[in-house]
Design an enzyme around this catalytic site. Structure first.
Site, mmCIF file in Angstrom:
data_model
loop_
_atom_site.group_PDB
_atom_site.id
_atom_site.type_symbol
_atom_site.label_atom_id
_atom_site.label_comp_id
_atom_site.label_asym_id
_atom_site.label_seq_id
_atom_site.Cartn_x
_atom_site.Cartn_y
_atom_site.Cartn_z
ATOM 1 N N ARG A 205 9.550 -70.145 -113.342
ATOM 2 C CA ARG A 205 10.737 -70.148 -114.101
ATOM 3 C C ARG A 205 11.509 -71.601 -114.241
ATOM 4 N NH1 ARG A 205 13.617 -64.627 -111.967
ATOM 5 N NH2 ARG A 205 13.057 -63.560 -113.974
ATOM 6 N N LYS B 221 7.623 -43.396 -114.806
ATOM 7 C CA LYS B 221 8.541 -42.230 -114.877
ATOM 8 C C LYS B 221 9.248 -42.243 -116.264
ATOM 9 C CE LYS B 221 10.128 -41.840 -110.217
ATOM 10 N NZ LYS B 221 11.146 -41.959 -109.422
ATOM 11 N N GLY C 135 9.047 -55.524 -116.106
ATOM 12 C CA GLY C 135 8.706 -55.233 -114.875
ATOM 13 C C GLY C 135 7.138 -55.546 -114.793
ATOM 14 N N GLY D 201 14.933 -56.920 -116.687
ATOM 15 C CA GLY D 201 15.762 -56.176 -117.065
ATOM 16 C C GLY D 201 16.701 -56.335 -118.665
HETATM 17 P P1 AMP Z 1 7.063 -48.972 -114.191
HETATM 18 O O1 AMP Z 1 7.498 -49.755 -113.182
HETATM 19 O O2 AMP Z 1 7.759 -47.701 -114.582
HETATM 20 O O3 AMP Z 1 6.376 -49.628 -115.512
HETATM 21 O O4 AMP Z 1 5.607 -48.114 -113.736
HETATM 22 C C1 AMP Z 1 4.396 -49.032 -112.979
HETATM 23 C C2 AMP Z 1 3.787 -48.238 -111.889
HETATM 24 O O5 AMP Z 1 3.252 -46.818 -112.461
HETATM 25 C C3 AMP Z 1 2.724 -48.972 -111.492
HETATM 26 O O6 AMP Z 1 2.847 -49.193 -110.178
HETATM 27 C C4 AMP Z 1 1.595 -47.835 -111.726
HETATM 28 O O7 AMP Z 1 0.610 -48.000 -110.564
HETATM 29 C C5 AMP Z 1 2.193 -46.673 -111.883
HETATM 30 N N1 AMP Z 1 1.325 -45.468 -112.466
HETATM 31 C C6 AMP Z 1 0.998 -45.719 -113.942
HETATM 32 N N2 AMP Z 1 0.170 -44.821 -113.966
HETATM 33 C C7 AMP Z 1 0.237 -43.743 -112.855
HETATM 34 C C8 AMP Z 1 -0.296 -42.497 -112.717
HETATM 35 N N3 AMP Z 1 -1.133 -41.969 -113.647
HETATM 36 N N4 AMP Z 1 -0.264 -41.970 -111.371
HETATM 37 C C9 AMP Z 1 0.545 -42.864 -110.581
HETATM 38 N N5 AMP Z 1 1.118 -43.824 -110.729
HETATM 39 C C10 AMP Z 1 0.838 -44.375 -112.124
#
Ligand code: AMP
Length: 397
Positions: free
Chosen positions: A36, A197, A354, A377
């Site tokens: 950064r 999610k 992220g 963010g």
């Molecule tokens: P996010 O922070 O919402 O972008 O989510 C990223 C996280 O989602 C990572 O740690 C991945 O390991 C997890 N992830 C992605 N696909 C899957 C899956 N099919 N089952 C469980 N975790 C997942």
């Protein structure tokens, strides 16, 4: 783009208050990753080259409006000096007589760093009086902290309205890349949204289905959509409670003409573990005890052919559990294809938010993307279609 850049400003002999994001990781007072800091060096260098005096304003951690020595920006001075290759002075407050004197005695070619803005509780309240105290130290305001632009704070918002204001080089690069990807993009536009999610990315999905031609959904959140289609996902990560919302998104995409792409085949294991036994199955056939950890090869083929057809790509979130080999395969293959198309001049590719940066770095594809945003963010809020207060203030300044 209604904002100015450093090139539009007269900087000769001017004190330039530069809002930067130098929230770097510190272990025992030692900077462990100076990315950064290195990224703001062009802004500092260009201000000095134009005869200006850079005065840096920044927050560091969350001191909650109190002076905390372990969150003093003083600790970053040696790293800043190495990055800028010049003397960096430090003032123990971001407003007041001491800061004023330091600003006035700054010599050509040198830099002044002001203490953590968040030592003042007023900073996070976008307090105009605090902003006026900061404005008294300079002649021009330059915001180079896109990653803090989703917050309306004194140093990111109120201050921009008090002085002639412009974007720094990093902010400029970020805004230009984002504008190219979603503002007036070359079509077809494809978005990839993956990750854990649906619930954390609802606004994102809602905005994208109105703007993009193809929306590829992957990762754990794809499972929720499979549930909405009446499919069994075994013991996979899925938000069953969001199934109606997912169904609504699918229906709305139909009406906006956005084509949603869900996995057609899946990589299924019995546990969340690297190198655990796994098999490729159709999404129709996930067993009751199966856990979907990645998109399968046929899904990857489909994603790749959509990339080949696209002119613009915007990506947030992995297609599978990318931290666990070999469940990083779909993310890696799709990312490498996007990188190759970008290298060949056929695709504009922007990614961020992220875990996306980590996933694309791990795939080795990040270097070839048109732009990788390190702003978590702020990048997501921008993808959600929100107006970022720090950017809006620059536009109105
Ligand atoms: P996010 O922070 O919402 O972008 O989510 C990223 C996280 O989602 C990572 O740690 C991945 O390991 C997890 N992830 C992605 N696909 C899957 C899956 N099919 N089952 C469980 N975790 C997942």
């Amino acid at each position: 783009m209604g904002w100015k850049t450093l090139d539009d400003m007269d900087l000769n002999g001017k004190r330039v208050l530069v809002r930067v994001d130098i929230n770097v990781p510190l272990v025992d007072g030692v900077v462990t990753d100076s990315t950064r800091i290195r990224r703001i060096a062009p802004t500092v260098r260009d201000i000095i080259a134009a005869g200006g005096f850079p005065i840096l304003l920044a927050h560091f951690g969350r001191p909650g409006g109190e002076r905390r020595e372990n969150l003093s920006l003083n600790q970053l001075v040696p790293t800043l000096e190495r990055a800028f290759e010049t003397k960096v002075h430090f003032a123990a407050d971001c407003v007041g007589a001491g800061a004023k004197e330091a600003a006035e005695t700054l010599q050509p070619g040198e830099v002044l760093l002001l203490e953590n803005t968040r030592f003042h509780a007023a900073e996070t309240k976008n307090d105009p009086e605090l902003a006026a105290g900061m404005a008294a130290l300079g002649d021009v305001y330059c915001n180079d902290a896109f990653s803090a632009a989703h917050r309306a704070h004194s140093s990111t918002e109120a201050l921009a309205r008090l002085l002639p204001a412009c974007a720094g080089r990093l902010m400029q690069a970020e805004l230009e890349a984002l504008e190219a990807a979603l503002g007036a993009p070359e079509r077809p536009v494809t978005a990839v949204v993956g990750g854990a999610k649906v619930s954390t990315k609802l606004e994102l999905l809602g905005n994208l289905i109105e703007k993009v031609d193809y929306l590829v959904i992957g990762g754990g959140m794809a499972n929720t959509f499979l549930v909405a289609q009446g499919k069994n996902v075994g013991v996979s990560l899925a938000e069953r409670i969001m199934k109606d919302t997912a169904a609504e998104i699918l229906a709305k995409a139909d009406s906006t003409g956005c084509k949603i792409i869900l996995p057609s085949d899946i990589v299924v294991a019995k546990k969340f573990e690297a190198h655990t036994e796994h098999e490729v199955l159709s999404t129709e056939n996930c067993p009751e005890d199966g856990m979907i950890l990645d998109a399968g090869p046929a899904s990857v083929e489909q994603i790749i052919s959509i990339f080949e057809e696209s002119k613009t790509l915007i990506w947030n979130g992995p297609l599978g559990a990318f931290e666990l080999e070999p469940f990083d395969a779909a993310t890696n293959a799709a990312a490498l294809k996007a990188a190759a198309l970008t290298r060949a001049g056929l695709l504009t590719s922007v990614a961020g938010g992220g875990d996306t940066v980590a996933a694309l770095n791990a795939s080795g594809a990040a270097g070839d993307f048109t732009y990788i945003s390190t702003a978590g963010g702020a990048f997501l809020e921008w993808m959600e279609g929100k107006t970022l207060p720090g950017v809006a203030a620059l536009e109105q300044a």
